[in-house]
Design a protein around this motif. Structure first.
Motif, PDB file in Angstrom:
ATOM      1  N   SER A 228       0.796  -1.080   0.075  1.00 36.15           N
ATOM      2  CA  SER A 228      -0.059   0.050   0.086  1.00 36.15           C
ATOM      3  C   SER A 228       0.754   1.010  -0.221  1.00 36.15           C
ATOM      4  O   SER A 228       0.543   2.148  -0.356  1.00 36.15           O
ATOM      5  CB  SER A 228      -0.763   0.059   1.329  1.00 36.15           C
ATOM      6  N   LYS A 229       2.028   1.200   0.781  1.00 40.50           N
ATOM      7  CA  LYS A 229       3.048   2.579   0.517  1.00 40.50           C
ATOM      8  C   LYS A 229       3.454   2.468  -0.703  1.00 40.50           C
ATOM      9  O   LYS A 229       3.522   3.553  -1.023  1.00 40.50           O
ATOM     10  CB  LYS A 229       4.077   2.025   1.722  1.00 40.50           C
ATOM     11  N   LEU A 230       3.804   1.536  -1.327  1.00 45.62           N
ATOM     12  CA  LEU A 230       4.537   1.611  -2.627  1.00 45.62           C
ATOM     13  C   LEU A 230       3.323   1.906  -3.426  1.00 45.62           C
ATOM     14  O   LEU A 230       3.882   2.746  -4.641  1.00 45.62           O
ATOM     15  CB  LEU A 230       4.873   0.152  -3.158  1.00 45.62           C
ATOM     16  N   ASN A 231       2.207   1.570  -3.368  1.00 45.55           N
ATOM     17  CA  ASN A 231       1.112   1.694  -4.315  1.00 45.55           C
ATOM     18  C   ASN A 231       0.727   3.317  -4.389  1.00 45.55           C
ATOM     19  O   ASN A 231       0.530   3.888  -5.469  1.00 45.55           O
ATOM     20  CB  ASN A 231      -0.466   1.072  -3.785  1.00 45.55           C
ATOM     21  N   GLU A 232       1.245   4.136  -3.271  1.00 45.68           N
ATOM     22  CA  GLU A 232       1.114   5.812  -3.246  1.00 45.68           C
ATOM     23  C   GLU A 232       2.005   6.304  -4.383  1.00 45.68           C
ATOM     24  O   GLU A 232       1.788   7.406  -4.807  1.00 45.68           O
ATOM     25  CB  GLU A 232       1.534   6.135  -2.022  1.00 45.68           C
ATOM     26  N   ARG A 233       3.060   5.654  -4.783  1.00 48.79           N
ATOM     27  CA  ARG A 233       3.955   6.033  -5.753  1.00 48.79           C
ATOM     28  C   ARG A 233       3.965   5.314  -7.142  1.00 48.79           C
ATOM     29  O   ARG A 233       5.032   5.372  -7.891  1.00 48.79           O
ATOM     30  CB  ARG A 233       5.605   5.796  -5.234  1.00 48.79           C
ATOM     31  N   HIS A 234       2.739   4.649  -7.397  1.00 51.50           N
ATOM     32  CA  HIS A 234       2.808   3.769  -8.446  1.00 51.50           C
ATOM     33  C   HIS A 234       3.097   4.640  -9.983  1.00 51.50           C
ATOM     34  O   HIS A 234       3.412   4.341 -10.755  1.00 51.50           O
ATOM     35  CB  HIS A 234       1.337   3.025  -8.695  1.00 51.50           C
ATOM     36  N   GLY A 235       2.223   5.781  -9.944  1.00 49.92           N
ATOM     37  CA  GLY A 235       2.236   6.626 -11.173  1.00 49.92           C
ATOM     38  C   GLY A 235       3.967   7.044 -11.258  1.00 49.92           C
ATOM     39  O   GLY A 235       4.258   7.261 -12.253  1.00 49.92           O
ATOM     40  N   GLN A 236       4.573   7.313 -10.134  1.00 47.27           N
ATOM     41  CA  GLN A 236       5.751   7.558 -10.341  1.00 47.27           C
ATOM     42  C   GLN A 236       6.752   6.581 -10.635  1.00 47.27           C
ATOM     43  O   GLN A 236       7.580   6.711 -11.875  1.00 47.27           O
ATOM     44  CB  GLN A 236       6.458   8.126  -8.900  1.00 47.27           C
ATOM     45  N   PHE A 237       6.526   5.440 -10.328  1.00 44.89           N
ATOM     46  CA  PHE A 237       7.435   4.296 -10.705  1.00 44.89           C
ATOM     47  C   PHE A 237       6.886   4.076 -12.274  1.00 44.89           C
ATOM     48  O   PHE A 237       8.034   3.734 -13.018  1.00 44.89           O
ATOM     49  CB  PHE A 237       6.960   3.093  -9.920  1.00 44.89           C
ATOM     50  N   ALA A 238       5.679   4.245 -12.555  1.00 42.26           N
ATOM     51  CA  ALA A 238       5.178   3.962 -14.069  1.00 42.26           C
ATOM     52  C   ALA A 238       6.054   5.024 -14.978  1.00 42.26           C
ATOM     53  O   ALA A 238       6.654   4.465 -16.251  1.00 42.26           O
ATOM     54  CB  ALA A 238       3.777   4.281 -14.332  1.00 42.26           C
ATOM     55  N   LEU A 239       6.251   5.969 -14.761  1.00 41.56           N
ATOM     56  CA  LEU A 239       6.915   7.067 -15.484  1.00 41.56           C
ATOM     57  C   LEU A 239       8.604   6.694 -15.409  1.00 41.56           C
ATOM     58  O   LEU A 239       9.323   6.842 -16.366  1.00 41.56           O
ATOM     59  CB  LEU A 239       6.672   8.576 -14.990  1.00 41.56           C
ATOM     60  N   ILE A 240       8.951   6.700 -14.283  1.00 39.47           N
ATOM     61  CA  ILE A 240      10.657   6.518 -14.085  1.00 39.47           C
ATOM     62  C   ILE A 240      11.141   5.192 -14.835  1.00 39.47           C
ATOM     63  O   ILE A 240      12.191   5.261 -15.214  1.00 39.47           O
ATOM     64  CB  ILE A 240      10.881   6.355 -12.340  1.00 39.47           C
ATOM     65  N   THR A 241      10.235   4.207 -14.678  1.00 40.67           N
ATOM     66  CA  THR A 241      10.707   2.931 -15.318  1.00 40.67           C
ATOM     67  C   THR A 241      10.621   3.201 -16.871  1.00 40.67           C
ATOM     68  O   THR A 241      11.701   2.161 -17.518  1.00 40.67           O
ATOM     69  CB  THR A 241       9.806   1.632 -14.814  1.00 40.67           C
ATOM     70  N   LEU A 242       9.988   3.969 -17.451  1.00 41.75           N
ATOM     71  CA  LEU A 242      10.070   4.187 -18.919  1.00 41.75           C
ATOM     72  C   LEU A 242      11.351   4.771 -19.373  1.00 41.75           C
ATOM     73  O   LEU A 242      12.118   4.420 -19.963  1.00 41.75           O
ATOM     74  CB  LEU A 242       9.091   5.131 -19.427  1.00 41.75           C
ATOM     75  N   GLY A 243      11.984   5.895 -18.308  1.00 41.29           N
ATOM     76  CA  GLY A 243      12.993   6.071 -18.502  1.00 41.29           C
ATOM     77  C   GLY A 243      14.543   5.581 -18.069  1.00 41.29           C
ATOM     78  O   GLY A 243      15.388   5.089 -18.787  1.00 41.29           O
ATOM     79  N   SER A 244      14.143   4.444 -17.148  1.00 40.55           N
ATOM     80  CA  SER A 244      15.334   3.471 -16.835  1.00 40.55           C
ATOM     81  C   SER A 244      15.659   2.567 -17.779  1.00 40.55           C
ATOM     82  O   SER A 244      16.391   1.950 -18.048  1.00 40.55           O
ATOM     83  CB  SER A 244      14.914   2.869 -15.359  1.00 40.55           C
ATOM     84  N   LEU A 245      14.456   2.063 -18.458  1.00 44.89           N
ATOM     85  CA  LEU A 245      14.636   0.930 -19.591  1.00 44.89           C
ATOM     86  C   LEU A 245      15.293   1.676 -20.571  1.00 44.89           C
ATOM     87  O   LEU A 245      16.009   0.835 -21.475  1.00 44.89           O
ATOM     88  CB  LEU A 245      13.064   0.644 -19.989  1.00 44.89           C
ATOM     89  N   VAL A 246      15.085   2.665 -21.091  1.00 46.22           N
ATOM     90  CA  VAL A 246      15.681   3.573 -22.327  1.00 46.22           C
ATOM     91  C   VAL A 246      17.184   3.607 -21.737  1.00 46.22           C
ATOM     92  O   VAL A 246      17.920   3.404 -22.509  1.00 46.22           O
ATOM     93  CB  VAL A 246      15.117   4.676 -22.394  1.00 46.22           C
ATOM     94  N   VAL A 247      17.563   3.901 -20.433  1.00 43.69           N
ATOM     95  CA  VAL A 247      18.968   4.131 -20.025  1.00 43.69           C
ATOM     96  C   VAL A 247      19.490   2.778 -20.251  1.00 43.69           C
ATOM     97  O   VAL A 247      20.887   2.670 -20.727  1.00 43.69           O
ATOM     98  CB  VAL A 247      18.814   4.762 -19.056  1.00 43.69           C
ATOM     99  N   ALA A 248      19.029   1.787 -19.589  1.00 45.76           N
ATOM    100  CA  ALA A 248      19.659   0.466 -19.624  1.00 45.76           C
ATOM    101  C   ALA A 248      19.956   0.041 -21.026  1.00 45.76           C
ATOM    102  O   ALA A 248      20.819  -0.492 -21.279  1.00 45.76           O
ATOM    103  CB  ALA A 248      18.738  -0.642 -18.842  1.00 45.76           C
TER     104      ALA A 248
END
Length: 267
Positions: A228-248
């Motif tokens: 539930s704590k992580l769920n509060e940041r779900h939208g942030q993780f959704a956008l950040i992982t787009l960037g981390s996938l491209v960087v990797a």
């Protein structure tokens, strides 16, 4: 005597599209630009079919994991090659990519994002949408959004595979343990991917759903609290992982193509 008119059943009519005075257009414009750029890059790289594996350090880009075709370069197929040579329009990671794309496409956060950005349904809160009627997600094809929980299960398994890839990336050029900048990038990417996967609403329901009494299930209650704590940041993780996938992916691409050399810390 004065008479009181019966209240009207009509909705209030406002001629303006919205009474908001803030820059509400910035979010949908941002979404369209970022999503379009990411889809373009990911499609190009998935169909490129080259520069996805660095044999010296066991770097495998997440866009090609798992690579299970007989045309995968030597060393990159960690789980065997049970698919034959594929046509040019099918990516080498044909087993994982469809499920990952469907997982994100049906994600609650991404639904809000592309509904607002591409469909203007609506573009923002308190902004009139251009569509004459709203049918929700009860008809084809949007009824397929209800399959999100099953795509989550597939994404969970693929996250385990990405974790295995990240562990293998701590490999020395002559064998044994090694660590380079690519190792850390792939590790950071998989940590962020786990953040996105575990913060999913479906994960929260799987962990703590259908319980009538939390006190009788302390372990699940604790796990539900963490998710539930992580769920509060779900939208942030959704956008950040787009960037981390491209960087990797971009880093592995450049190292595999000998455009840059991997920065090594331990060999």
């Amino acid at each position: 005597m004065s008479t009181v008119e019966a209240p009207t059943k009509k909705r209030a009519q406002i001629s303006a599209k919205t009474l908001r005075t803030d820059n509400w257009r910035s979010y949908p414009i941002f979404i369209v630009v970022v999503f379009t750029a990411w889809v373009g890059y990911a499609t190009f790289r998935a169909m490129m079919g080259d520069h996805y594996w660095v044999d010296e350090y066991h770097y495998l880009t997440p866009f090609y994991s798992p690579c299970v075709s007989t045309e995968c370069v030597e060393g990159s197929a960690h789980f065997g090659t049970f698919l034959p040579e594929l046509p040019f329009f099918i990516p080498l990671a044909a087993v994982s990519l469809p499920f990952l794309l469907l997982f994100r496409l049906t994600c609650y956060y991404y639904r809000k994002a592309y509904y607002r950005g591409y469909w203007a349904s609506p573009s923002a809160c308190a902004v009139r949408e251009p569509h004459r009627k709203y049918t929700g997600e009860r008809r084809f094809p949007l009824v397929g959004q209800n399959l999100h929980r099953y795509f989550w299960a597939a994404a969970f398994l693929i996250s385990l595979i990405n974790t295995y890839d990240a562990i293998l990336a701590f490999h020395g050029e002559t064998g044994g343990f090694g660590m380079g900048l690519g190792s850390l990038i792939l590790l950071a990417n998989v940590i962020l991917l786990w953040g996105y996967t575990l913060s999913c609403h479906s994960c929260r329901h799987i962990v703590g759903g259908r319980l009538k009494n939390f006190s009788k299930h302390p372990v699940r209650y604790w796990a539900w609290g963490v998710v539930s704590k992580l769920n509060e940041r779900h939208g942030q993780f959704a956008l950040i992982t787009l960037g981390s996938l491209v960087v990797a992916d971009l880093y592995v691409w450049l190292v595999a193509a000998d455009v840059i050399s991997d920065l090594r810390f331990i060999d």
